[in-house]
Design a protein around this motif. Sequence first.
Motif, PDB file in Angstrom:
ATOM      1  N   LEU A  85      47.928  50.375  62.606  1.00  0.00           N
ATOM      2  CA  LEU A  85      48.501  49.399  61.674  1.00  0.00           C
ATOM      3  C   LEU A  85      50.022  49.455  61.739  1.00  0.00           C
ATOM      4  O   LEU A  85      50.686  48.419  61.814  1.00  0.00           O
ATOM      5  CB  LEU A  85      48.026  49.650  60.246  1.00  0.00           C
ATOM      6  N   ASN A  86      50.571  50.654  61.748  1.00  0.00           N
ATOM      7  CA  ASN A  86      52.020  50.805  61.831  1.00  0.00           C
ATOM      8  C   ASN A  86      52.561  50.147  63.098  1.00  0.00           C
ATOM      9  O   ASN A  86      53.564  49.433  63.058  1.00  0.00           O
ATOM     10  CB  ASN A  86      52.397  52.292  61.804  1.00  0.00           C
ATOM     11  N   LYS A  87      51.880  50.368  64.208  1.00  0.00           N
ATOM     12  CA  LYS A  87      52.284  49.761  65.481  1.00  0.00           C
ATOM     13  C   LYS A  87      52.245  48.227  65.384  1.00  0.00           C
ATOM     14  O   LYS A  87      53.178  47.541  65.808  1.00  0.00           O
ATOM     15  CB  LYS A  87      51.359  50.251  66.593  1.00  0.00           C
ATOM     16  N   SER A  88      51.179  47.701  64.805  1.00  0.00           N
ATOM     17  CA  SER A  88      51.051  46.244  64.661  1.00  0.00           C
ATOM     18  C   SER A  88      52.111  45.673  63.726  1.00  0.00           C
ATOM     19  O   SER A  88      52.609  44.574  63.942  1.00  0.00           O
ATOM     20  CB  SER A  88      49.659  45.872  64.140  1.00  0.00           C
ATOM     21  N   MET A  89      52.453  46.426  62.688  1.00  0.00           N
ATOM     22  CA  MET A  89      53.471  45.958  61.739  1.00  0.00           C
ATOM     23  C   MET A  89      54.846  45.879  62.384  1.00  0.00           C
ATOM     24  O   MET A  89      55.717  45.160  61.913  1.00  0.00           O
ATOM     25  CB  MET A  89      53.514  46.876  60.514  1.00  0.00           C
ATOM     26  N   GLN A  90      55.045  46.615  63.460  1.00  0.00           N
ATOM     27  CA  GLN A  90      56.318  46.581  64.168  1.00  0.00           C
ATOM     28  C   GLN A  90      56.305  45.583  65.319  1.00  0.00           C
ATOM     29  O   GLN A  90      57.311  45.396  65.981  1.00  0.00           O
ATOM     30  CB  GLN A  90      56.658  47.977  64.679  1.00  0.00           C
ATOM     31  N   GLY A  91      55.174  44.945  65.531  1.00  0.00           N
ATOM     32  CA  GLY A  91      55.043  43.966  66.610  1.00  0.00           C
ATOM     33  C   GLY A  91      55.209  42.559  66.080  1.00  0.00           C
ATOM     34  O   GLY A  91      56.214  42.217  65.442  1.00  0.00           O
ATOM     35  N   GLN A  92      54.202  41.746  66.285  1.00  0.00           N
ATOM     36  CA  GLN A  92      54.228  40.334  65.924  1.00  0.00           C
ATOM     37  C   GLN A  92      54.492  40.110  64.430  1.00  0.00           C
ATOM     38  O   GLN A  92      55.095  39.117  64.046  1.00  0.00           O
ATOM     39  CB  GLN A  92      52.886  39.709  66.319  1.00  0.00           C
ATOM     40  N   SER A  93      54.056  41.031  63.587  1.00  0.00           N
ATOM     41  CA  SER A  93      54.181  40.873  62.137  1.00  0.00           C
ATOM     42  C   SER A  93      55.537  41.318  61.590  1.00  0.00           C
ATOM     43  O   SER A  93      55.822  41.104  60.413  1.00  0.00           O
ATOM     44  CB  SER A  93      53.085  41.677  61.428  1.00  0.00           C
ATOM     45  N   PHE A 164      46.406  38.758  58.189  1.00  0.00           N
ATOM     46  CA  PHE A 164      46.132  39.470  56.943  1.00  0.00           C
ATOM     47  C   PHE A 164      47.346  39.402  56.016  1.00  0.00           C
ATOM     48  O   PHE A 164      47.232  39.016  54.845  1.00  0.00           O
ATOM     49  CB  PHE A 164      45.756  40.932  57.244  1.00  0.00           C
ATOM     50  N   PHE A 165      48.524  39.776  56.527  1.00  0.00           N
ATOM     51  CA  PHE A 165      49.729  39.780  55.685  1.00  0.00           C
ATOM     52  C   PHE A 165      50.186  38.362  55.356  1.00  0.00           C
ATOM     53  O   PHE A 165      50.656  38.100  54.244  1.00  0.00           O
ATOM     54  CB  PHE A 165      50.842  40.600  56.330  1.00  0.00           C
ATOM     55  N   ASN A 166      50.028  37.433  56.275  1.00  0.00           N
ATOM     56  CA  ASN A 166      50.399  36.053  56.011  1.00  0.00           C
ATOM     57  C   ASN A 166      49.535  35.467  54.888  1.00  0.00           C
ATOM     58  O   ASN A 166      50.025  34.718  54.033  1.00  0.00           O
ATOM     59  CB  ASN A 166      50.281  35.210  57.279  1.00  0.00           C
ATOM     60  N   GLN A 167      48.265  35.820  54.884  1.00  0.00           N
ATOM     61  CA  GLN A 167      47.360  35.346  53.831  1.00  0.00           C
ATOM     62  C   GLN A 167      47.783  35.899  52.466  1.00  0.00           C
ATOM     63  O   GLN A 167      47.769  35.167  51.465  1.00  0.00           O
ATOM     64  CB  GLN A 167      45.924  35.766  54.166  1.00  0.00           C
ATOM     65  N   ILE A 168      48.177  37.149  52.417  1.00  0.00           N
ATOM     66  CA  ILE A 168      48.641  37.726  51.166  1.00  0.00           C
ATOM     67  C   ILE A 168      49.893  36.992  50.680  1.00  0.00           C
ATOM     68  O   ILE A 168      50.013  36.651  49.505  1.00  0.00           O
ATOM     69  CB  ILE A 168      48.937  39.244  51.337  1.00  0.00           C
ATOM     70  N   ILE A 169      50.821  36.752  51.596  1.00  0.00           N
ATOM     71  CA  ILE A 169      52.059  36.053  51.234  1.00  0.00           C
ATOM     72  C   ILE A 169      51.759  34.657  50.711  1.00  0.00           C
ATOM     73  O   ILE A 169      52.297  34.225  49.696  1.00  0.00           O
ATOM     74  CB  ILE A 169      53.029  36.009  52.450  1.00  0.00           C
ATOM     75  N   THR A 170      50.888  33.956  51.399  1.00  0.00           N
ATOM     76  CA  THR A 170      50.539  32.579  51.008  1.00  0.00           C
ATOM     77  C   THR A 170      49.920  32.548  49.624  1.00  0.00           C
ATOM     78  O   THR A 170      50.251  31.682  48.803  1.00  0.00           O
ATOM     79  CB  THR A 170      49.584  31.956  52.045  1.00  0.00           C
ATOM     80  N   ARG A 171      49.052  33.479  49.324  1.00  0.00           N
ATOM     81  CA  ARG A 171      48.369  33.519  48.020  1.00  0.00           C
ATOM     82  C   ARG A 171      49.292  33.909  46.867  1.00  0.00           C
ATOM     83  O   ARG A 171      49.061  33.547  45.731  1.00  0.00           O
ATOM     84  CB  ARG A 171      47.227  34.532  48.053  1.00  0.00           C
TER      85      ARG A 171
END
Length: 173
Positions: A85-93, A164-171
């Motif tokens: 998750l940490n790796k992904s959070m530093q990538g596209q997200s 996942f994070f974009n959905q949280i932001i949108t809501r």
Amino acid sequence: MPSLTTRLSSPQRGTLRSAFSSAILGLTLCLGLMTGHARADVARPYDESADAHAAIQQALQEAQTQKKKVLVIFGANWCKDCLELNKSMQGQSAALIAGKFVVVKVDVGQFDKNMDLSVGYGNPTKKGIPAAVVLQADNSVLYATKGGELSNARRMSEQGVYDFFNQIITRHQ
């Protein structure tokens, strides 16, 4: 015009060569240590000696100033899903997360550290780690994982983490 080395005696050229080699070696070691330190931070994103309570308080203050929300990620350095998750959070997200959140990573150890924080935010770690909580700058909970939504981060693609994070932001805008 003769070069510097042709004007130097043989012992002087040897000394110059030795000094140059030492400087290159020193620079190489320095860069290696810096690179190794950077890799260690990526490999161990959860600071096991951090005061998580203080880190969250600081993040809440920053969030208020920056008009952002606080994203608390509960995890541990032994947890492969947490590292992924940490790796992904530093990538596209990364840009999405940096634009909307002040991030705090909270080490839970072997589920024996900072669990009071987890319980205080609705116990998002109950179904596993990593777990996420989104806070308003006033420390009120906007969102908390409840069903282990991120506990399979190794199987989520970078796009899945972004969504996942974009959905949280949108809501919760």
